[in-house]
Design a protein around this motif. Structure first.
Motif, PDB file in Angstrom:
ATOM      1  N   GLN A 140       0.823  -1.203   0.000  1.00 55.93           N
ATOM      2  CA  GLN A 140       0.000   0.000   0.000  1.00 55.93           C
ATOM      3  C   GLN A 140       0.863   1.262   0.000  1.00 55.93           C
ATOM      4  N   ILE A 141       1.886   1.288   0.843  1.00 60.03           N
ATOM      5  CA  ILE A 141       2.776   2.448   0.868  1.00 60.03           C
ATOM      6  C   ILE A 141       3.500   2.603  -0.460  1.00 60.03           C
ATOM      7  N   THR A 142       3.907   1.479  -1.041  1.00 57.39           N
ATOM      8  CA  THR A 142       4.596   1.527  -2.331  1.00 57.39           C
ATOM      9  C   THR A 142       3.700   2.118  -3.409  1.00 57.39           C
ATOM     10  N   TYR A 143       2.477   1.616  -3.515  1.00 54.66           N
ATOM     11  CA  TYR A 143       1.574   2.104  -4.552  1.00 54.66           C
ATOM     12  C   TYR A 143       1.102   3.533  -4.290  1.00 54.66           C
ATOM     13  N   LEU A 144       0.944   3.893  -3.015  1.00 55.33           N
ATOM     14  CA  LEU A 144       0.564   5.262  -2.689  1.00 55.33           C
ATOM     15  C   LEU A 144       1.626   6.252  -3.168  1.00 55.33           C
ATOM     16  N   ASN A 145       2.892   5.849  -3.098  1.00 54.21           N
ATOM     17  CA  ASN A 145       3.970   6.732  -3.547  1.00 54.21           C
ATOM     18  C   ASN A 145       4.261   6.594  -5.029  1.00 54.21           C
ATOM     19  N   PHE A 146       3.917   5.455  -5.602  1.00 55.49           N
ATOM     20  CA  PHE A 146       4.056   5.321  -7.056  1.00 55.49           C
ATOM     21  C   PHE A 146       2.977   6.128  -7.776  1.00 55.49           C
ATOM     22  N   ALA A 147       1.781   6.201  -7.200  1.00 58.38           N
ATOM     23  CA  ALA A 147       0.635   6.832  -7.860  1.00 58.38           C
ATOM     24  C   ALA A 147       0.902   8.273  -8.308  1.00 58.38           C
ATOM     25  N   PRO A 148       1.426   9.167  -7.442  1.00 59.90           N
ATOM     26  CA  PRO A 148       1.670  10.533  -7.916  1.00 59.90           C
ATOM     27  C   PRO A 148       2.754  10.616  -8.982  1.00 59.90           C
ATOM     28  N   VAL A 149       3.757   9.732  -8.891  1.00 68.18           N
ATOM     29  CA  VAL A 149       4.798   9.688  -9.915  1.00 68.18           C
ATOM     30  C   VAL A 149       4.181   9.321 -11.262  1.00 68.18           C
ATOM     31  N   ALA A 150       3.365   8.274 -11.263  1.00 67.50           N
ATOM     32  CA  ALA A 150       2.724   7.830 -12.493  1.00 67.50           C
ATOM     33  C   ALA A 150       1.789   8.900 -13.027  1.00 67.50           C
ATOM     34  N   MET A 151       1.026   9.518 -12.142  1.00 61.40           N
ATOM     35  CA  MET A 151       0.051  10.508 -12.577  1.00 61.40           C
ATOM     36  C   MET A 151       0.716  11.674 -13.296  1.00 61.40           C
ATOM     37  N   VAL A 152       1.762  12.230 -12.699  1.00 64.40           N
ATOM     38  CA  VAL A 152       2.378  13.409 -13.298  1.00 64.40           C
ATOM     39  C   VAL A 152       3.116  13.057 -14.587  1.00 64.40           C
ATOM     40  N   LEU A 153       3.735  11.876 -14.643  1.00 63.99           N
ATOM     41  CA  LEU A 153       4.443  11.484 -15.865  1.00 63.99           C
ATOM     42  C   LEU A 153       3.474  11.152 -16.989  1.00 63.99           C
ATOM     43  N   LEU A 154       2.408  10.454 -16.657  1.00 63.63           N
ATOM     44  CA  LEU A 154       1.429  10.100 -17.687  1.00 63.63           C
ATOM     45  C   LEU A 154       0.659  11.323 -18.167  1.00 63.63           C
ATOM     46  N   TRP A 155       0.290  12.180 -17.224  1.00 66.20           N
ATOM     47  CA  TRP A 155      -0.541  13.329 -17.569  1.00 66.20           C
ATOM     48  C   TRP A 155       0.255  14.400 -18.306  1.00 66.20           C
ATOM     49  N   ILE A 156       1.302  14.889 -17.655  1.00 68.48           N
ATOM     50  CA  ILE A 156       2.097  15.942 -18.283  1.00 68.48           C
ATOM     51  C   ILE A 156       2.888  15.382 -19.457  1.00 68.48           C
ATOM     52  N   GLY A 157       3.359  14.129 -19.324  1.00 72.02           N
ATOM     53  CA  GLY A 157       4.055  13.498 -20.448  1.00 72.02           C
ATOM     54  C   GLY A 157       3.138  13.323 -21.637  1.00 72.02           C
ATOM     55  N   GLY A 158       1.895  12.943 -21.376  1.00 73.40           N
ATOM     56  CA  GLY A 158       0.937  12.761 -22.461  1.00 73.40           C
ATOM     57  C   GLY A 158       0.635  14.053 -23.201  1.00 73.40           C
ATOM     58  N   MET A 159       0.696  15.168 -22.491  1.00 72.82           N
ATOM     59  CA  MET A 159       0.416  16.453 -23.139  1.00 72.82           C
ATOM     60  C   MET A 159       1.537  16.891 -24.073  1.00 72.82           C
TER      61      MET A 159
END
Length: 285
Positions: A140-159
């Protein structure tokens, strides 16, 4: 990397970035960002611009101080976690404002000024690791900290695949000794596509590595993701006028300094997936 070293790294990255952000707001940097937040709550017109900057700056500096104090048990972990939640929720709620989205390009998920706001998602997982990790499983701690990394890379990277974003990063890329070569090989849009593709691919690969518990994949993709956030820190030195004697750093500096939060997120992911050998055997459910 030991647990204590990870805690120290996370605390240092959080405190340094929050202190720099707090000082810059206190000194009057990027007043439009502060005004946009207070206007969302209909408070901007009733307080002067200088006072708004002072409120924002003192709040961030206080959070940095409280996190440091909580590590030495001088402040209760509940108090600092609740304050951190307040500090992050206030800007994040402004994502409901239409001014955060580029309506001429269709609005959500085409984000404009909200690019810097979504980075606040990184703070709470860091605080949960520092003060409440015993209440969560390692996964849970691992995924909680992976989530913001993935979000910003996927979102801003996708743009990066959109023309407006490709043109928007020209000033960053062409002044970087590490990235300017991209314009010798690719067009402006092509270079942006490469950057965005890198971000998206390695964010997905890191998620796959964590899910499969594959250490080689985690190492390669984790280092790639880390390189993205370390690269943005070089913009502080390569983009002209990012530093100034009046407010320490300008709007760009404020934007990129937040990427230190994601470096801290990745440090936690690395600890639980690579360095904590007993995590699988001792997994709490």
């Amino acid at each position: 990397m030991t647990l204590n070293q990870t805690e120290n790294a996370v605390t240092a990255l959080l405190n340094f970035s929050l202190a720099i952000l707090g000082l810059t707001f206190l000194l009057g940097a990027n007043p439009n960002a502060v005004l946009a937040i207070f206007n969302f709550y209909s408070l901007g017109a009733s307080v002067s611009e200088d006072a708004l900057g002072a409120i924002a700056g003192i709040t961030l500096l206080l959070l940095a101080l409280m996190i440091f104090a909580a590590r030495f048990k001088l402040v209760s972990t509940k108090t600092v976690t609740l304050f951190a939640a307040l500090v992050t929720v206030i800007p994040l709620l402004t994502l409901f404002s239409p001014t955060r989205w580029m309506t001429d390009l269709g609005g959500f998920p085409i984000i404009g000024s909200g690019q810097g706001i979504i980075k606040y998602f990184a703070i709470m997982p860091l605080c949960l690791f520092l003060f409440y990790r015993d209440r969560f499983s390692y996964s849970q701690i691992t995924y909680l900290n992976f989530a913001p990394v993935a979000m910003v890379l996927l979102w801003i990277g996708g743009m990066k695949f959109f023309e407006f974003e490709a043109k928007g990063i020209v000033g960053l890329v062409e002044t970087s000794p590490f990235m300017s070569w991209l314009y010798d090989v690719f067009s402006v849009q092509g270079a942006s596509n490469v950057i965005g593709g890198f971000d998206v691919f390695f964010a997905l690969l890191l998620g796959a590595g964590i899910y499969a518990k594959n250490k080689p994949t985690i190492i390669v993709s984790g280092l790639a993701c880390l390189s993205v956030f370390l690269m943005t820190q070089t913009f502080l030195f390569t983009v002209p006028n990012t530093f100034n004697s009046t407010t320490i750093v300008n709007r760009l500096g404020q934007f990129v300094i937040k990427d230190l939060w994601f470096v801290a997120n990745l440090a936690i992911v690395a600890y639980y997936t690579l360095f904590n050998a007993g995590s699988c055997e001792n997994e709490r459910t």
